[in-house]
Design a protein around this motif. Structure first.
Motif, short mmCIF file in Angstrom:
data_model
loop_
_atom_site.label_atom_id
_atom_site.label_comp_id
_atom_site.label_asym_id
_atom_site.label_seq_id
_atom_site.Cartn_x
_atom_site.Cartn_y
_atom_site.Cartn_z
N LEU A 28 -16.10 8.65 -14.41
CA LEU A 28 -15.34 7.41 -14.30
C LEU A 28 -13.90 7.72 -13.90
O LEU A 28 -13.32 7.07 -13.03
CB LEU A 28 -15.36 6.65 -15.62
N PHE A 29 -13.32 8.73 -14.55
CA PHE A 29 -11.93 9.06 -14.22
C PHE A 29 -11.80 9.63 -12.83
O PHE A 29 -10.85 9.32 -12.12
CB PHE A 29 -11.34 10.03 -15.23
N ALA A 32 -11.75 6.73 -10.53
CA ALA A 32 -10.45 6.05 -10.53
C ALA A 32 -9.43 6.87 -9.74
O ALA A 32 -8.69 6.35 -8.90
CB ALA A 32 -9.97 5.83 -11.94
N ALA A 39 -5.42 3.40 -2.01
CA ALA A 39 -4.41 2.35 -2.14
C ALA A 39 -3.05 2.85 -1.69
O ALA A 39 -2.23 2.08 -1.23
CB ALA A 39 -4.34 1.87 -3.59
N LEU A 46 -8.20 -0.39 7.38
CA LEU A 46 -7.35 -1.55 7.11
C LEU A 46 -6.30 -1.74 8.19
O LEU A 46 -6.03 -2.85 8.61
CB LEU A 46 -6.64 -1.39 5.76
N ARG A 50 -0.76 1.72 11.06
CA ARG A 50 0.06 2.36 10.04
C ARG A 50 -0.36 3.80 9.82
O ARG A 50 0.45 4.63 9.44
CB ARG A 50 0.00 1.56 8.74
N ASP B 258 -8.39 -3.57 -0.01
CA ASP B 258 -6.96 -3.85 0.05
C ASP B 258 -6.31 -3.14 -1.14
O ASP B 258 -6.93 -3.01 -2.20
CB ASP B 258 -6.80 -5.37 -0.06
N PRO B 259 -5.07 -2.64 -0.98
CA PRO B 259 -4.47 -1.88 -2.09
C PRO B 259 -4.53 -2.60 -3.43
O PRO B 259 -4.80 -1.99 -4.47
CB PRO B 259 -3.03 -1.71 -1.63
N THR B 262 -8.10 -2.43 -4.70
CA THR B 262 -8.41 -1.06 -5.13
C THR B 262 -7.77 -0.77 -6.48
O THR B 262 -8.42 -0.26 -7.40
CB THR B 262 -7.91 -0.06 -4.09
N CYS B 263 -6.50 -1.13 -6.60
CA CYS B 263 -5.79 -0.83 -7.84
C CYS B 263 -6.37 -1.61 -9.02
O CYS B 263 -6.44 -1.09 -10.13
CB CYS B 263 -4.32 -1.18 -7.67
N VAL B 266 -9.37 0.18 -10.05
CA VAL B 266 -9.03 1.42 -10.76
C VAL B 266 -8.65 1.09 -12.20
O VAL B 266 -9.12 1.74 -13.15
CB VAL B 266 -7.87 2.16 -10.04
N TRP B 268 -9.60 -1.42 -13.94
CA TRP B 268 -10.83 -1.83 -14.62
C TRP B 268 -11.62 -0.60 -15.04
O TRP B 268 -12.12 -0.52 -16.17
CB TRP B 268 -11.65 -2.73 -13.69
N VAL B 269 -11.74 0.35 -14.12
CA VAL B 269 -12.51 1.57 -14.42
C VAL B 269 -11.83 2.35 -15.55
O VAL B 269 -12.51 2.87 -16.44
CB VAL B 269 -12.66 2.43 -13.15
N VAL B 270 -10.50 2.39 -15.54
CA VAL B 270 -9.80 3.11 -16.60
C VAL B 270 -10.07 2.44 -17.96
O VAL B 270 -10.33 3.11 -18.96
CB VAL B 270 -8.29 3.20 -16.32
N PHE B 301 1.74 -0.56 -12.26
CA PHE B 301 1.81 -0.05 -10.90
C PHE B 301 1.29 -1.09 -9.92
O PHE B 301 1.87 -1.35 -8.88
CB PHE B 301 0.97 1.23 -10.84
N PHE B 305 4.52 -1.77 -7.84
CA PHE B 305 4.50 -0.89 -6.68
C PHE B 305 3.68 -1.51 -5.54
O PHE B 305 4.13 -1.57 -4.40
CB PHE B 305 3.93 0.46 -7.08
N ILE B 310 3.83 -1.28 -1.11
CA ILE B 310 2.71 -1.13 -0.19
C ILE B 310 2.44 -2.45 0.51
O ILE B 310 2.32 -3.48 -0.13
CB ILE B 310 1.44 -0.69 -0.94
N ALA B 311 2.36 -2.40 1.82
CA ALA B 311 2.04 -3.63 2.54
C ALA B 311 0.55 -3.86 2.50
O ALA B 311 -0.23 -3.00 2.86
CB ALA B 311 2.51 -3.52 3.98
#
Ligand code: HEM
Lengths: 532, 319
Positions: A28-29, A32, A39, A46, A50, B258-259, B262-263, B266, B268-270, B301, B305, B310-311
């Protein structure tokens, strides 16, 4: 033989290791951690632009990152490896647990422990005027809805064990299984779905979903070859936008007409409004209004009197003011000799502002809506290089042609609609006006409703497994002692931190005979210090 | 729907007032904390020996709880809580006024969203206190640590992140904003309380010194962290899910890495990892607490952040 046993042992140990809680936790970690660069770093999927910028800014680091797949994390083998391992672990964990759960459902609750005083929840009292049988009957009644087993011990002592909250485990299993289902459906959607973007001028121009070539960019699923896209056509009749006085957009709306799969033969068109947050859904195919911008129109009158009109979208460079940049390109008409043609091609390149604001002769835009449009253009003549075999952006000229002197700037001027300029060879360039364009996205993902279904199951399973408490309750009644019947109660919850104390206290208060001697341990005691 | 500037400015006034009141309450809590003597609290709790995740709390003094002494720390602590309640009411009115001024839910940009998160955190904290009336004195001292991040966030919100009241941009103009963003703010606010509890747990475990032993027992802190996280996780799951449903309607796909998406995953997983850790031998206690803190780190974050630096699709949520 010995080798085989060892191999089997190794396989068994690997499997055990993989399906242990600890491994699941580590995976799991890892998941993550592995998702984070997706991100933090620009991603091809995406925004390829960029990624390119990043690559020029980090010339040494970027190629290494690229090789390792850091610009396409979610398609990289290492990301796949982690989630596949997690999957295997999940299956290996959930399947045996489901079997164990099925067995548990048929088993009687655990027998009453010898020493109830050692349990986290405990209460005890003595009463001369109540019988063993009465207590057991009362307990049976009070614990209705619990799974109950009764037992006898020497010297007339009776016991009762009760258990409840089996739904917790069921919820947990549903949660994990639904998670699997969700991910499988996600993958299926990626396999058989597609996404395409296309820019359509909002002047009655038409788009038909005939194949990948109809799009400006097209992202097919692995099993999509583009020959069987859901057929439909649409025309963008008009685009309207409203803005606050601050320039903040308030509403975007495109008036379109469309033909669904059944209308194509009949030729019927249906009017429809397309807005942000309000897509057109045609069977499984969806059409979205994603963006908009301006396409300036130029007419070039060549020295021989022939005219050509160009109408091409320019790309917004300032989202807030819709200042746009772009290039409109022309071939000289009636020239058959390729060498001659390549000395007389024309490119009009520069900036467009929907509401012109000049600083000196420098054009910027003061407002995103069409209030006072103007262009600031360079006109170049010569070889555009568009048959050099290299792909060319529709928004810009090939700078190398300018550098090599084959494409020369012949004029630079600011124009308002209707204004024109004349080139040294008497070619006239007129800025006619401007048309709006919309950028549309077409998406197809037949599995998305399944994903939603599994997501709902995930949530339901999670809520169940986090709110239901698996808990046990024991009663021991002995006819012993001169002070009468001794009632002892004990309680234990699988997830103690979830708080079982209050319920235990309530049941204990109901069961301990009223008016009996002071309980040795006050029922409320087990709750003290319990947080929440 | 035009903006009503009068209501909006009253909303801003209420916001500042709430911030000052929270600050005062925090100072009172700090005074209480400094004045409290470790162990002088009747409902001090200990961990029953030999238990792992089923760490149970057994009372030390069970038979005769001492008569409540209304000492100075006690009085100060009570006023701090009363002040917090008042601040929360004023805070609520600031959000309500802004909502009324713009005719929509008042959490569509970072200023409003941060404010909503803080209100949820304070409310969650007051609910915890209310439900724990018995163990209140020792729990109440946490007030200073819960209010600290709230005051900091509100201050940043009112200065750096401040945004004029304005109607929604088209991309946000959907009923999903009410559902999705409310859920996200609720989960974030509760997880803030959980994160604070886990940080204090770690402090308590590491530095068993004079400072730390005025805190509630580590078992109490652990429990507070766990229960709040367990309550918030389904809400966070719901927030991510409704986000995906909204994304399907707004951006043409329910999930696009999308960032922000994704975050959120992450985080949720944590948090899933946090619950797993608590069911895994050798991972309970400090390690689990670290994971919970990491989870909140990802949430922060994700809020700051990802929105600012982050765009992505979410960057229009604006500051
Ligand atoms: C995709 C990966 C996984 C995710 C996101 C996940 C998520 C979760 C969550 C959120 C919970 C809390 C719900 C509850 O307590 O009932 C949980 C519990 C649990 N999970 Fe997983 N899980 C995953 C994989 C696994 C795997 C691979 C195993 C087996 C090794 C596993 C075993 C368990 C067990 C035994 C519990 C119950 C813990 C308890 O009783 O508190 N999970 N999981």
């Amino acid at each position: 033989m010995d080798r085989l046993t060892r191999l089997m042992a190794l396989a068994r140990n690997t499997w055990r290791g993989l399906t242990s809680m600890r491994t699941a936790l580590v995976l799991l970690f890892l998941l993550a951690l592995a998702a984070l660069p997706g991100a933090l770093l620009p991603q091809y999927a995406l925004n390829p632009e960029r990624v390119r910028t990043y690559r020029t800014e980090h010339p040494t680091l970027a190629p290494v990152l690229d090789k390792l797949g850091f610009f396409e994390v979610f398609a990289s083998p290492w990301f796949a490896a982690i989630y596949l391992l997690l999957f295997v672990s999940l299956v290996g964990c959930v399947v045996p647990r489901s079997a164990e759960y099925a067995r548990q459902l048929r088993r009687a609750p655990v027998a009453t422990p010898r020493n109830l005083a050692r349990l986290p929840h405990h209460a005890r009292s003595q009463s001369p005027n109540i019988s063993v049988e009465e207590v057991i009957t009362a307990a049976r009644r009070r614990l209705r809805g619990w799974r109950i087993a009764e037992g006898d011990e020497p010297h007339g002592t009776r016991t009762l064990s009760a258990e409840r909250g089996y739904l917790r485990e069921a919820g947990n299993l549903v949660f994990h299984l639904a998670l699997l289902g969700l991910l499988v459906c996600f993958a299926i959607g990626k396999l058989v779905g597609y996404e395409g973007q296309v820019i359509v001028l909002a002047n009655g121009s038409q788009f038909c979903n005939s194949g990948p070539l109809a799009y400006d960019s097209f992202r097919p699923g692995l099993s999509v070859d583009g020959t069987r896209l859901g057929p439909f056509c649409l025309r963008v009749e008009r685009f309207t936008s409203t803005y606050l006085s601050t320039g903040q957009p308030q509403e975007f709306r495109a008036a379109i007409s469309y033909q669904g799969p059944d209308d194509l033969a009949a030729g019927a068109w249906h009017p429809q409004q397309l807005a942000v947050n309000d897509p057109l859904r045609l069977g499984g195919t969806r059409v979205y209004l994603l963006g908009n911008g301006y396409a300036p129109q130029f007419t070039v009158t060549f020295p021989d009197g022939q005219q050509r009109t160009g109408l091409v979208q320019w790309r917004p460079v300032e989202i807030a003011t819709l200042l746009s940049e772009g290039t409109t390109k022309f071939d000289p008409p009636g020239v058959t000799d390729d060498a001659v043609r390549r000395t007389r091609q024309i490119a009009i390149t520069g900036l467009f502002a929907p509401t012109a604001a000049f600083q000196g002769s420098l054009l910027s835009s003061g407002f995103p809506d069409l209030r006072d449009p103007a262009v600031a253009i360079d006109v170049l003549q010569g070889d555009l290089g568009n048959n050099s075999g290299r792909g060319q952006s529709i928004f810009s000229i090939d700078q190398s042609m300018v550098d090599s002197g084959r494409l020369k700037q012949v004029a630079r001027q600011n124009l308002r609609p209707g204004e024109q300029l004349t080139l040294p060879d008497r070619t006239v360039v007129r800025f006619d006006g401007v048309t709006r364009f919309v950028s549309l996205q077409v998406s197809y993902d037949p599995a998305q409703l399944w994903v939603l279904g599994f997501a709902v199951l995930v949530l339901a399973g999670l809520a169940l497994s986090l709110t239901v408490k698996r808990r046990r309750f024991w009663v021991r009644v002995s006819p012993a002692g001169p002070d009468g019947t001794v009632v002892e109660l004990g309680g234990l919850a699988r997830t103690e931190a979830a708080g079982y104390g209050e319920e235990f206290d309530r049941i204990a208060a109901d069961l301990l005979p009223p008016g009996s001697s002071q309980p040795l341990v006050p029922a409320a005691a087990s709750r003290k210090g319990d947080v929440m | 729907m035009p903006v009503n500037p009068v209501l909006a400015s009253f909303g801003d006034l209420a916001y500042s007032t709430a911030l000052v009141l929270y600050l005062l309450a925090m100072v009172l809590h700090a005074v209480e904390y400094a004045a409290a003597r470790a162990g002088a609290v009747p409902s001090q709790v200990v961990v029953a020996p030999g238990e792992g995740s089923v760490a149970t709390l057994a009372p030390v003094a069970t038979l005769a709880p001492p008569a409540p002494r209304r000492g100075k720390p006690e009085r100060v602590g009570r006023s701090a809580v009363a002040l917090t309640v008042l601040a929360a009411l004023v805070h609520t009115s600031s959000l309500a006024l802004r909502g009324a001024a713009i005719g929509r839910v008042p959490w569509a940009n970072m200023y409003e969203f941060a404010s909503a998160i803080c209100l949820v955190a304070v409310t969650a904290w007051l609910v915890v206190l209310y439900r724990q009336r018995g163990a209140e004195p020792v729990l109440r001292r946490l007030g200073v640590f819960v209010l600290l991040p709230v005051v900091v966030l509100l201050f940043l919100g009112g200065t750096v992140l401040y945004a004029q009241a304005a109607p929604l941009i088209p991309a946000l103009n959907s009923y999903w904003i009410t559902i999705h963003v409310s859920a996200a703010a609720t989960a974030s606010g509760i997880l803030l309380v959980s994160g604070v509890a886990s940080v204090l747990y770690l402090v308590r475990e590491r530095a068993g010194d004079r400072v730390a032993d005025r805190l509630p027992s580590s078992a109490t802190l652990d429990r507070l962290a766990y229960r709040t996280a367990v309550f918030a996780l389904p809400i966070w799951t719901f927030a991510v899910m409704t986000g995906a449903i909204w994304a399907e309607a707004a951006w043409g796909r329910y999930w696009g890495w999308d960032p922000k998406e994704t975050c959120s995953l992450v985080a949720w997983v944590v948090y899933a990892g946090y619950l797993h850790a608590r069911a895994t031998a050798g991972w309970r206690g400090s390690r689990a607490a670290w994971i919970n803190v990491a989870g909140f780190g990802v949430m922060l974050f994700n809020l700051f952040f990802v929105n600012i630096v982050i765009a992505g699709f979410h960057s229009y949520a604006g500051i």
